[in-house]
Enzyme design. Sequence first.
Site, PDB file in Angstrom:
ATOM      1  N   GLU A   1       0.823  -1.209   0.000  1.00 61.81           N
ATOM      2  CA  GLU A   1       0.000   0.000   0.000  1.00 61.81           C
ATOM      3  C   GLU A   1       0.859   1.262   0.000  1.00 61.81           C
ATOM      4  OE1 GLU A   1      -3.046   0.131  -0.559  1.00 61.81           O
ATOM      5  OE2 GLU A   1      -3.884  -1.835  -0.022  1.00 61.81           O
TER       6      GLU A   1
ATOM      7  N   ARG B   1       0.750   3.810  -3.286  1.00 60.26           N
ATOM      8  CA  ARG B   1       0.129   5.103  -2.992  1.00 60.26           C
ATOM      9  C   ARG B   1       1.168   6.203  -2.795  1.00 60.26           C
ATOM     10  NH1 ARG B   1      -5.513   4.042   0.269  1.00 60.26           N
ATOM     11  NH2 ARG B   1      -5.647   1.789  -0.045  1.00 60.26           N
TER      12      ARG B   1
ATOM     13  N   ASP C   1      -5.169 -10.118  -7.895  1.00 63.29           N
ATOM     14  CA  ASP C   1      -5.546  -9.318  -9.064  1.00 63.29           C
ATOM     15  C   ASP C   1      -4.390  -8.623  -9.765  1.00 63.29           C
ATOM     16  OD1 ASP C   1      -5.248  -7.796  -6.777  1.00 63.29           O
ATOM     17  OD2 ASP C   1      -7.020  -6.565  -7.096  1.00 63.29           O
TER      18      ASP C   1
ATOM     19  N   GLU D   1     -12.192   0.562 -10.299  1.00 61.14           N
ATOM     20  CA  GLU D   1     -11.816  -0.397 -11.338  1.00 61.14           C
ATOM     21  C   GLU D   1     -12.685  -0.332 -12.595  1.00 61.14           C
ATOM     22  OE1 GLU D   1     -10.021  -1.457  -7.617  1.00 61.14           O
ATOM     23  OE2 GLU D   1     -12.161  -1.267  -8.104  1.00 61.14           O
TER      24      GLU D   1
END
Length: 673
Positions: free
Chosen positions: A304, A308, A437, A573
């Site tokens: 993360e 980010r 994913d 998404e």
Amino acid sequence: MYSGAAAAAGPPRRDFISVTLGPEEAVGVGGYNNSKAWRRRSCWRKWKQLSRLQRSVILFLFAFLAVCGVISYTSMGEAWKSITNKSLDEQRTEQEIPGLKLAKPAVLPAPQKADANHGDYPELSLQKPPKPPHVRRGPSNLQIKAPRRDVKLQTRHEAVRAVEELVEADKVEKTEKSIISWRGAVIEPDQSTEPPSSKIKEPEKPSSVEAEDQKEPVPINERQLAVIQAFRHAWKGYKDFAWGHDELKPLSKSYSEWFGLGLTLIDALDTMWILGLKEEFEEARKWVANDLVFDKNVDVNLFESTIRILGGLLSTYHLSGDSLFLEKAKDIGNRLMPAFKTPSKIPYSDVNIGRGTAHPPRWTSDSTVAEVTSIQLEFRELSRLTGDEKFQKAVDEVMKHVHTLSGKNDGLVPMFINTNSGQFTHLGVYTLGARADSYYEYLLKQWIQGGKKENELLEDYMRAIEGVKKHLLQRSAPKKLTFVGELAHGHFSAKMDHLVCFLPGTLALGAHNGLAADHMKLAEALIETCYQMYAQVETGLSPEIVHFNLHAQKGHKDVEIKPADRHNLLRPETVESLFYMYRFTGDKKYQDWGWEILQNFNRYTRVPTGGYTSINNVQNPSNPEPRDKMESFFLGETLKYMFLLFSDDIDLINLDKYVFNTEAHPLPIWVPA
């Protein structure tokens, strides 16, 4: 024979007589002869000897079995009818999209192939907003060419201001009315690019474009202006109630901390640059310069914080050319490196950026596959910019190791990997949703970033897409929507996370870069499904997870939502994939679908005092049950992709020049120095 007499001093009693019959009398004349007539009389006698309760129980059991038989016969008839109809549908599909195969739902341990039908989608009638006369629209078919300029903040900022003066009053009025009260192929390497060097000698600088290559930007249109207004409304809430903190809690007018590093602000930096919000950008830059400090005794998640913070800083450096952001990126990059000090070189999930230590989660020594294979774009770019090869070497080792591992299923990977052994764990479960994913996304994007020369990455990507077609593709009923399910130990589940909606955009990006044409066909089918995950829901907003019906049932839609899955986190998404699909096809319906989604975000998630909130119930328009949290990716991804989707300026983050990381931060495709 026995007879009794009444007791002298008691109440009168009845007399009882016992009679014993001889053999002939017991069986009747002629004795027992096993005839049918005798057996019927014997069964009847036994029946009469049963108590009333016993007879009732037996009759009830016979009736229950009869009802079950009728129901089973009916169900088998419906199932046979569905199978027959499905077979006819599959024959038609093979003619429509040859080569695409669907996974069979799990009845046997190993799923089988079946022909797919990706066509027959219903025509959708969409209400388009009127186009303002001053807006210049692009051509219906976009031809993506080499970029001719960089986006300049000042120019775009002036364009935004000019359009606002013309339409702001009218737009605000319309917006307020909608707000509720609370709210596989061999690819030749691109000769214009070079592969990543194993030794990087000197730092790179942001590319610049000569003045004569610049052109006037395409004017901001009404829909883009609506995105700017949504961003400003969200930013107002963050600035007023959560400035410098990780995330806004808009309803309680407060904030929440995850890492204590201003996640929302950093995630939104490049969005503000792209939207032309000069004042907001400069204000945020001052906070980064004066208040962003990484020397803190705090644990951060490697994945993360990479996508980010590191990704956001690198992207902003490239767009603005401001070295402040590169210096901050180098600082956080160095502080994340202890995560790679493991026996297997598979990084730990958590790092203490102040102490320089790292560890796995408290409950396991595993890391998720998506997290350790979705940090490569950022660390590779950091090496290219700084001249320090340690960043790229660390993440490249991870990809090379995963490339050699067993436990894959036709290119599909399990969700977990052990940091000690370096082996996959929890084998047999395959998904394109959470925990797996972005592994598939980064296979393709690393190949593009490095100049299309790292063949192992391309091989793994193509093999994985074939695995998706073979094992995870199915079609729903009644609209025959193509979706990506999950596989657990040979059993197919018709479950699809909203996270999987990254896939249409990734497939389209691969097709644009020369991969198989059927990838674009599949992308078109899947983006329709992702749109229907919004359109078939009462609020017009998708839940976090849906289950698809495989057989038509009266009164049922394709999409089924379980109570635990009906929340919406303002995820990007679907809008992300709509952006890619519009850029590569020029089909305006993708803009229209995105416009619907933006309107529904305004209708059901906008908080009047500032900010947007996640909601708990997308099925209840009258009370969506706000969660009081605005995720940083709403500003970093969702609204950015919205703005780019509505733009007809193909040079606004040109996809032949930039590749987006999984947090929507654009990083440059490598070109010769």
